[in-house]
Scaffold this active site. Structure first.
Site, PDB file in Angstrom:
ATOM      1  N   ARG A  57      20.165   0.088   8.047  1.00 23.67           N
ATOM      2  CA  ARG A  57      18.870  -0.556   8.335  1.00 23.67           C
ATOM      3  C   ARG A  57      19.115  -2.055   8.242  1.00 23.67           C
ATOM      4  NH1 ARG A  57      12.929   0.860   6.119  1.00 23.67           N
ATOM      5  NH2 ARG A  57      13.256   2.377   7.775  1.00 23.67           N
TER       6      ARG A  57
ATOM      7  N   HIS B  12      13.683   1.998  16.266  1.00 26.74           N
ATOM      8  CA  HIS B  12      13.634   2.909  15.114  1.00 26.74           C
ATOM      9  C   HIS B  12      13.755   4.347  15.639  1.00 26.74           C
ATOM     10  CE1 HIS B  12      13.111   4.206  11.138  1.00 26.74           C
ATOM     11  NE2 HIS B  12      11.855   3.894  10.905  1.00 26.74           N
TER      12      HIS B  12
ATOM     13  N   GLN C 157      12.844   7.638  13.600  1.00 27.46           N
ATOM     14  CA  GLN C 157      11.408   7.858  13.395  1.00 27.46           C
ATOM     15  C   GLN C 157      10.781   8.510  14.635  1.00 27.46           C
ATOM     16  OE1 GLN C 157       9.411   6.996  10.459  1.00 27.46           O
ATOM     17  NE2 GLN C 157       8.231   8.528  11.574  1.00 27.46           N
TER      18      GLN C 157
ATOM     19  N   ASP D 126       1.183   1.249  13.903  1.00 26.37           N
ATOM     20  CA  ASP D 126       2.159   0.819  12.894  1.00 26.37           C
ATOM     21  C   ASP D 126       1.597  -0.458  12.258  1.00 26.37           C
ATOM     22  OD1 ASP D 126       4.498   0.474  11.412  1.00 26.37           O
ATOM     23  OD2 ASP D 126       5.729  -0.152  13.099  1.00 26.37           O
TER      24      ASP D 126
ATOM     25  N   CYS E 120       4.119   5.831  11.271  1.00 25.85           N
ATOM     26  CA  CYS E 120       5.440   6.030  10.651  1.00 25.85           C
ATOM     27  C   CYS E 120       5.405   5.774   9.149  1.00 25.85           C
ATOM     28  CB  CYS E 120       6.482   5.164  11.335  1.00 25.85           C
ATOM     29  SG  CYS E 120       6.225   3.391  11.157  1.00 25.85           S
TER      30      CYS E 120
ATOM     31  N   ARG F 143      11.218  13.506   9.008  1.00 22.48           N
ATOM     32  CA  ARG F 143      12.356  12.579   9.062  1.00 22.48           C
ATOM     33  C   ARG F 143      13.606  13.265   8.504  1.00 22.48           C
ATOM     34  NH1 ARG F 143      11.874   7.006   8.941  1.00 22.48           N
ATOM     35  NH2 ARG F 143      14.155   7.067   8.951  1.00 22.48           N
TER      36      ARG F 143
HETATM   37  N1  NVA Z   1       7.673  -1.660  12.283  1.00 15.48           N
HETATM   38  C1  NVA Z   1       7.868  -1.465  10.865  1.00 15.48           C
HETATM   39  C2  NVA Z   1       8.295  -0.049  10.620  1.00 15.48           C
HETATM   40  C3  NVA Z   1       8.494   0.280   9.173  1.00 15.48           C
HETATM   41  C4  NVA Z   1       9.030   1.668   8.966  1.00 15.48           C
HETATM   42  C5  NVA Z   1       8.895  -2.446  10.351  1.00 15.48           C
HETATM   43  O1  NVA Z   1       9.872  -2.707  11.055  1.00 15.48           O
HETATM   44  O2  NVA Z   1       8.704  -2.973   9.248  1.00 15.48           O
HETATM   45  N1   CP Z   2       8.932   5.046   8.298  1.00 13.81           N
HETATM   46  C1   CP Z   2       9.931   4.483   7.603  1.00 13.81           C
HETATM   47  O1   CP Z   2      11.009   4.202   8.142  1.00 13.81           O
HETATM   48  O2   CP Z   2       9.651   4.291   6.294  1.00 13.81           O
HETATM   49  P1   CP Z   2      10.515   3.480   5.236  1.00 13.81           P
HETATM   50  O3   CP Z   2      10.427   2.015   5.594  1.00 13.81           O
HETATM   51  O4   CP Z   2       9.886   3.778   3.907  1.00 13.81           O
HETATM   52  O5   CP Z   2      11.931   3.946   5.287  1.00 13.81           O
END
Ligand code: NVA
Ligand code: CP
Length: 323
Positions: free
Chosen positions: A119, A146, A149, A238, A278, A306
């Site tokens: 990540r 992502h 997800q 989101d 998500c 997930r």
């Molecule tokens: N769009 C959000 C998704 C979090 C799972 C982010 O990137 O923070």
């Molecule tokens: N949806 C998702 O990726 O959640 P986290 O940021 O908690 O991993």
């Protein structure tokens, strides 16, 4: 002297090229059909408390440069359930935070582990890691995409309502990593995406233009989120501010005011429409509490799934198709 099987400290001669999962377009529709069916099989075994351990002796490295709850728990629990083990790294507690080149990190980590989940911020950083990795690399979220997800979301839709092909998904909110990935999935798997974002927060034009197979019928944009939701089979949203964009929080709060999924929006969607998010969610911002905690919401199944889709994904990347 014996060498541990499965750890490619020396890549075997003639070994097939390593596959990565960096964005949704990395797999074909046929591969998704396999993965979704395999997920159902793996999930059913899990629910029957039956062991499913094809990855004994394999190690997953998880690298987090941003926070996580679901991604961390689902990959870690999933890998242990598959019989493997996990190494957890963050920017703060590794040399990644002290300027070691990402290429060198990839060379080292991929000599000691069998599969890597990252990540991070820019997609290019993930791609540089993958280019120097001897083992499969999975995108656990970047600024642009992502895919794990969206794979879970599609599995969840199918579980509740059957095939997603030909259906309409409404995206209400930021043109972010989730929205970009929905766009790729719509083109690849044959459903329609209705997109409504505030002005200035549209989908990334370059991603929209280059997304594999995108045709004008794959998505349609709407200035009014209510219109995007009209007739939709799935309404999803989101956070207004994604990780890495926190400095824009106040400006975004104002710009996104009308992009809150309300009961009125759900009322104009198809009668059996689902709601997904998500997570993490902010009730009263991007979604009303009545919607996310209401009867059309499947967010807890979505979160659980997930783990199941990622177990199928790791198994596929390491072992290929299994009967
Ligand atoms: N769009 C959000 C998704 C979090 C799972 C982010 O990137 O923070
Ligand atoms: N949806 C998702 O990726 O959640 P986290 O940021 O908690 O991993």
């Amino acid at each position: 002297m014996s060498f541990k099987q499965g750890i490619p400290s020396t890549l075997p001669q003639g070994a097939p090229p390593v596959r990565h999962y960096l964005q949704f377009t990395d797999f074909t529709a046929d591969e998704y059909a396999y993965l979704l069916a395999r997920t159902a099989f793996i999930k059913a075994k899990f629910k029957r408390f039956e062991k499913h351990q094809p990855l004994v002796d394999r190690t997953l490295a998880m690298i987090f440069e941003k926070a996580s709850t679901r991604t961390r728990v689902s990959f870690e629990a999933g890998m242990y359930q598959l019989g493997g083990s996990v190494v957890h790294l963050t920017t703060g507690d590794s040399q990644l935070g002290r300027s070691e080149p990402i290429e060198d990190s990839a060379r080292v980590i991929s000599r000691m582990t069998d599969i890597v989940m990252i990540r991070t911020f820019e997609q290019t950083k993930l791609e540089r890691f993958a280019a120097h990795s001897r083992v499969p690399v999975i995108n656990g979220l970047t600024n642009e995409f992502h895919p794990c997800q969206i794979l879970a979301d599609i599995f969840t839709y199918i579980e509740h309502r059957g095939p997603i092909q030909g259906k309409t998904v409404a995206w209400v909110g930021d043109g972010n990593n989730m929205a970009n990935t929905w766009l790729q999935a719509a083109a690849l798997l044959g459903f329609k995406l209705h997109v409504s974002t505030p002005s200035g927060y549209e989908l990334d034009a370059k991603i929209a233009a280059t997304a594999h197979g995108i045709s004008s019928s794959s998505y349609q944009t709407y200035s009014n989120p209510m219109d995007a939701c009209r007739g939709a089979d799935l309404v999803t949203t989101d956070v207004w501010t994604s990780m890495g964009f926190e400095a824009e929080n106040e400006v975004r709060r104002q710009a996104f005011e009308k992009w809150c999924v309300t009961e009125e929006m759900m009322a104009v969607a198809a009668p059996n429409a689902l709601f997904m998010h998500c997570l993490p969610a902010h009730r009263g911002e991007e979604v009303q509490a009545e919607v996310i905690d209401g009867p059309q919401s499947v967010v807890w199944d979505e979160a659980e799934n997930r783990m199941h889709v990622q177990k199928a994904l790791m198994e596929y990347l390491l072992l290929g198709k299994l009967d």
